[in-house]
Design an enzyme around this catalytic site. Sequence first.
Site, PDB file in Angstrom:
ATOM      1  N   ARG A 118      17.022  -3.764   9.410  1.00 29.03           N
ATOM      2  CA  ARG A 118      17.329  -3.654   8.435  1.00 29.03           C
ATOM      3  C   ARG A 118      17.905  -5.098   7.466  1.00 29.03           C
ATOM      4  O   ARG A 118      18.682  -4.949   6.379  1.00 29.03           O
ATOM      5  CB  ARG A 118      18.823  -2.743   7.889  1.00 29.03           C
ATOM      6  CG  ARG A 118      18.371  -1.135   8.638  1.00 29.03           C
ATOM      7  CD  ARG A 118      19.267  -0.533   8.098  1.00 29.03           C
ATOM      8  NE  ARG A 118      19.111   1.153   8.567  1.00 29.03           N
ATOM      9  CZ  ARG A 118      19.508   1.495   9.824  1.00 29.03           C
ATOM     10  NH1 ARG A 118      20.159   0.672  10.518  1.00 29.03           N
ATOM     11  NH2 ARG A 118      19.204   2.637  10.074  1.00 29.03           N
ATOM     12  N   LYS A 139      10.096 -11.645  -3.893  1.00 31.49           N
ATOM     13  CA  LYS A 139       9.334 -10.616  -3.346  1.00 31.49           C
ATOM     14  C   LYS A 139       8.456 -10.872  -2.015  1.00 31.49           C
ATOM     15  O   LYS A 139       7.921 -11.961  -2.094  1.00 31.49           O
ATOM     16  CB  LYS A 139       8.303 -10.783  -4.590  1.00 31.49           C
ATOM     17  CG  LYS A 139       8.603  -9.957  -6.041  1.00 31.49           C
ATOM     18  CD  LYS A 139       7.295  -9.912  -6.781  1.00 31.49           C
ATOM     19  CE  LYS A 139       7.695  -9.204  -8.288  1.00 31.49           C
ATOM     20  NZ  LYS A 139       6.425  -8.969  -8.945  1.00 31.49           N
ATOM     21  N   GLU A 181      -1.165 -21.475 -10.914  1.00 27.69           N
ATOM     22  CA  GLU A 181       0.125 -20.661 -11.170  1.00 27.69           C
ATOM     23  C   GLU A 181       0.963 -21.813 -11.855  1.00 27.69           C
ATOM     24  O   GLU A 181       2.015 -21.269 -12.867  1.00 27.69           O
ATOM     25  CB  GLU A 181       0.902 -20.249  -9.984  1.00 27.69           C
ATOM     26  CG  GLU A 181       0.108 -19.111  -9.006  1.00 27.69           C
ATOM     27  CD  GLU A 181       0.635 -17.749 -10.267  1.00 27.69           C
ATOM     28  OE1 GLU A 181       1.191 -17.770 -10.981  1.00 27.69           O
ATOM     29  OE2 GLU A 181       0.103 -16.775  -9.491  1.00 27.69           O
ATOM     30  N   LYS A 222      10.299 -20.085 -13.167  1.00 24.83           N
ATOM     31  CA  LYS A 222      10.350 -18.850 -12.461  1.00 24.83           C
ATOM     32  C   LYS A 222      11.862 -18.319 -12.037  1.00 24.83           C
ATOM     33  O   LYS A 222      12.241 -17.435 -12.349  1.00 24.83           O
ATOM     34  CB  LYS A 222       9.562 -19.173 -11.340  1.00 24.83           C
ATOM     35  CG  LYS A 222       9.641 -17.803 -10.110  1.00 24.83           C
ATOM     36  CD  LYS A 222       8.396 -17.420  -9.646  1.00 24.83           C
ATOM     37  CE  LYS A 222       8.436 -16.166  -8.867  1.00 24.83           C
ATOM     38  NZ  LYS A 222       7.466 -15.631  -8.326  1.00 24.83           N
ATOM     39  N   GLU A 232      12.010  -6.827 -11.562  1.00 29.59           N
ATOM     40  CA  GLU A 232      10.927  -6.587 -12.803  1.00 29.59           C
ATOM     41  C   GLU A 232      11.058  -5.514 -13.407  1.00 29.59           C
ATOM     42  O   GLU A 232      10.338  -4.552 -13.375  1.00 29.59           O
ATOM     43  CB  GLU A 232       9.470  -6.666 -11.754  1.00 29.59           C
ATOM     44  CG  GLU A 232       8.300  -6.913 -12.760  1.00 29.59           C
ATOM     45  CD  GLU A 232       7.242  -7.295 -11.916  1.00 29.59           C
ATOM     46  OE1 GLU A 232       7.361  -7.738 -10.847  1.00 29.59           O
ATOM     47  OE2 GLU A 232       6.137  -6.763 -12.390  1.00 29.59           O
ATOM     48  N   ARG A 236      10.791 -10.174 -15.994  1.00 29.03           N
ATOM     49  CA  ARG A 236      10.034 -10.491 -15.002  1.00 29.03           C
ATOM     50  C   ARG A 236       8.617 -10.336 -15.109  1.00 29.03           C
ATOM     51  O   ARG A 236       7.656 -10.941 -14.763  1.00 29.03           O
ATOM     52  CB  ARG A 236      10.617 -10.082 -13.764  1.00 29.03           C
ATOM     53  CG  ARG A 236      10.028 -10.924 -12.483  1.00 29.03           C
ATOM     54  CD  ARG A 236      10.547 -10.280 -11.220  1.00 29.03           C
ATOM     55  NE  ARG A 236      10.025 -11.130 -10.070  1.00 29.03           N
ATOM     56  CZ  ARG A 236      10.308 -11.425  -8.908  1.00 29.03           C
ATOM     57  NH1 ARG A 236      11.757 -11.164  -8.623  1.00 29.03           N
ATOM     58  NH2 ARG A 236       9.543 -11.976  -7.981  1.00 29.03           N
ATOM     59  N   ASN A 240       3.541 -12.163 -14.881  1.00 26.56           N
ATOM     60  CA  ASN A 240       2.229 -11.513 -14.507  1.00 26.56           C
ATOM     61  C   ASN A 240       0.975 -11.910 -15.476  1.00 26.56           C
ATOM     62  O   ASN A 240      -0.169 -11.510 -15.337  1.00 26.56           O
ATOM     63  CB  ASN A 240       2.358 -10.032 -14.395  1.00 26.56           C
ATOM     64  CG  ASN A 240       3.049  -9.712 -13.221  1.00 26.56           C
ATOM     65  OD1 ASN A 240       2.911  -9.993 -12.150  1.00 26.56           O
ATOM     66  ND2 ASN A 240       4.000  -8.684 -13.342  1.00 26.56           N
ATOM     67  N   HIS A 243      -2.349 -12.097 -14.665  1.00 28.98           N
ATOM     68  CA  HIS A 243      -2.393 -11.322 -13.156  1.00 28.98           C
ATOM     69  C   HIS A 243      -3.212  -9.882 -13.137  1.00 28.98           C
ATOM     70  O   HIS A 243      -3.664  -9.342 -12.161  1.00 28.98           O
ATOM     71  CB  HIS A 243      -1.132 -11.228 -12.555  1.00 28.98           C
ATOM     72  CG  HIS A 243      -0.738 -12.743 -12.271  1.00 28.98           C
ATOM     73  ND1 HIS A 243      -0.473 -13.575 -12.687  1.00 28.98           N
ATOM     74  CD2 HIS A 243      -0.503 -12.871 -10.648  1.00 28.98           C
ATOM     75  CE1 HIS A 243      -0.067 -14.530 -11.808  1.00 28.98           C
ATOM     76  NE2 HIS A 243      -0.092 -14.421 -10.721  1.00 28.98           N
ATOM     77  N   HIS A 247      -5.643  -9.652 -10.406  1.00 29.87           N
ATOM     78  CA  HIS A 247      -5.342  -8.940  -9.205  1.00 29.87           C
ATOM     79  C   HIS A 247      -6.849  -8.161  -9.090  1.00 29.87           C
ATOM     80  O   HIS A 247      -7.143  -7.885  -8.140  1.00 29.87           O
ATOM     81  CB  HIS A 247      -4.224  -7.953  -9.332  1.00 29.87           C
ATOM     82  CG  HIS A 247      -3.037  -8.599  -9.051  1.00 29.87           C
ATOM     83  ND1 HIS A 247      -1.815  -8.526  -9.254  1.00 29.87           N
ATOM     84  CD2 HIS A 247      -2.723  -9.722  -8.136  1.00 29.87           C
ATOM     85  CE1 HIS A 247      -1.017  -9.099  -8.611  1.00 29.87           C
ATOM     86  NE2 HIS A 247      -1.466 -10.018  -7.869  1.00 29.87           N
ATOM     87  N   HIS A 260      -6.444 -16.739  -4.813  1.00 33.50           N
ATOM     88  CA  HIS A 260      -5.479 -15.941  -6.053  1.00 33.50           C
ATOM     89  C   HIS A 260      -5.408 -16.840  -7.173  1.00 33.50           C
ATOM     90  O   HIS A 260      -5.685 -16.019  -8.235  1.00 33.50           O
ATOM     91  CB  HIS A 260      -4.060 -15.826  -5.221  1.00 33.50           C
ATOM     92  CG  HIS A 260      -3.012 -15.375  -6.350  1.00 33.50           C
ATOM     93  ND1 HIS A 260      -2.981 -13.936  -6.655  1.00 33.50           N
ATOM     94  CD2 HIS A 260      -2.005 -15.734  -6.961  1.00 33.50           C
ATOM     95  CE1 HIS A 260      -2.179 -13.734  -7.452  1.00 33.50           C
ATOM     96  NE2 HIS A 260      -1.357 -14.926  -7.704  1.00 33.50           N
TER      97      HIS A 260
END
Lengths: 358, 358
Positions: A118, A139, A181, A222, A232, A236, A240, A243, A247, A260
């Site tokens: 956990r 993330k 980025e 960031k 998000e 946030r 993106n 993106h 993506h 990417h």
Amino acid sequence: MHKQTITTSTNQYDVFIGKGILGNLKDYLPKEYRNILIITDTIVNELYTEKVVASLPEEAKVSVSIVPSGEASKSIEQYYQLLTDAIQQPLDRKSLIIALGGGMIGDLAGFVAATYMRGIDFIQVPTTILAHDSSVGGKVAINHPEGKNLIGNFYPPQAVLYDIDTLHSLPDKEIRSGYAEVVKHGFISNHAYLEDILKVNLTETIDSNVMTDHLQKGIAVKAQVVEQDEKESNIRKFLNFGHTLGHAIESELGYGKITHGEAVAIGMLFAIRVSEQMLGSKLPYEALYNWLSDNHYPLDLPSKSAAQLVERMKKDKKSENATVQMVLLREIGEPITENISDQKLTNLLENFMRELGS
Amino acid sequence: MHKQTITTSTNQYDVFIGKGILGNLKDYLPKEYRNILIITDTIVNELYTEKVVASLPEEAKVSVSIVPSGEASKSIEQYYQLLTDAIQQPLDRKSLIIALGGGMIGDLAGFVAATYMRGIDFIQVPTTILAHDSSVGGKVAINHPEGKNLIGNFYPPQAVLYDIDTLHSLPDKEIRSGYAEVVKHGFISNHAYLEDILKVNLTETIDSNVMTDHLQKGIAVKAQVVEQDEKESNIRKFLNFGHTLGHAIESELGYGKITHGEAVAIGMLFAIRVSEQMLGSKLPYEALYNWLSDNHYPLDLPSKSAAQLVERMKKDKKSENATVQMVLLREIGEPITENISDQKLTNLLENFMRELGS
């Protein structure tokens, strides 16, 4: 040495950026650990594992798990194997996982750390430019065949130790991927920073001070965003920018066919065109296009139909109730989110593909 | 209808306990959901899925994923299959997962919810007595062949909807299993509550009011502990009273051979004996033994050596740096944790096994 402290809902951690960190890791560990598992990939392992192991406290028991380099390692199988490795060492609740590598390793090792017993401590030791983005913000995730990062957590590290020396030996496409980025952080923050970035020539060796400056500013952008909206639900989403289409391109081509950042670069061009047409924004499309082209970014879209790409965007986890939401710019530094109907999006994308192809 | 509000580090949620909830679920949902996935097991599915589906808002799209009943479903394979189900529905970030079943379903469905798109809402709808314990506190997990709950998160639900009507049709061993955790809550909280519990006769139908009272007090004990220490760095460990040996018995026998609570019952007897011998505590060993025996708890230990069981305890995720830590009682309502050397633990366990066997 530059240090930036980031505050999350559950902890506070430092990002160190500078030269010579990798030879002195033990000076940067936030506490003592008796048991450490380094997770890295085949390429980074060859380059840095020995150095990292030698720079850890002598009294710690250290082991190393190596996964194949490339996005394909962000799989349920590799994830489970790493958990088994952790059990076999065995790591306990006070042990540490070190993510040594690029964004793939950070995401994978971070998700292992987040879910082993956990949640145990982990530290990011990024070795790519792209990881200036992924190592901050908490993330962590693995992929599902149906989509990228669909399985994951929000789980901040205990520290990010970013050694600039590791960035000079990167392959060209990794430099391009990372700098996309950086450019994105320019677009969503301010004009001067963006202008500064678009002066850099990626086909030559980048000056260490220039790169450090670009990266620490990107991390600051960031950090400011994620501190305000960790999960998000709100701003946030601005991260993106580029993106949504990015993506979709990545997953339509299959991960690994295009980097990417290269996919995001095309996505940013599209987001600019959509911003111009939907919001009437004035944005430096030409300047970005020329910089990308001069720096050898692949700018031809895959031979997929606009409809196929739109379908893919709808599967993206950012889309709510299956309407695509894009990040647009009113101007540089002023991002907003906008829901766009399938029909409109398909039209916009068809036009963009025609323009890019010509 | 009894309502208890629980505060976690990330949210606040209500636990409703009472009769007739299952027929009116939509009245208890904390917000509107357009997309709902019910995760349940083969046995509970037969009994309640139809009723639950009918009691959800008509406008919601509802689907059902069914896993085989039993602890073996807390596997990486089932977990991944459920994520695939969620993607295929498709659930988005504002969707809901309902965990309909006992502790196994709560743990499994909760871990799916915790990691699907980095976390979506879920609601616990417990159908066992044991789940009064597991549905509160935010622990979600799956098992690894090397140990129980080794892969998981802390992830609180948005609500717990606990319909007492579902508890009367439970098999005897499930009633025993659940009541062992009720007894544990008695031991770590106060004498009057414990005495009250040990008056109940599990071999007869338990009065609804008595059971509601026992369960809501147990939930209150648990809530008070986890509100003070969500991540188990400190007093949350007290909830593991009886669990050190209990978990070892479960995993040595193979999950499913003995219920969780039945194993914990033996573990509590052992923890009492250790408390007496290490702390000089005065505790009602005989009263507990007789109540367990009268209520047909299995009280013979598996034909394993004490050394084997101690090895298993050392693998438990609560053990730090491989020294076993047990929860002991100074007196009823006064738990403490104590590290015990392998040698001492083996001796204590050998004596206990001899006593239990005679």
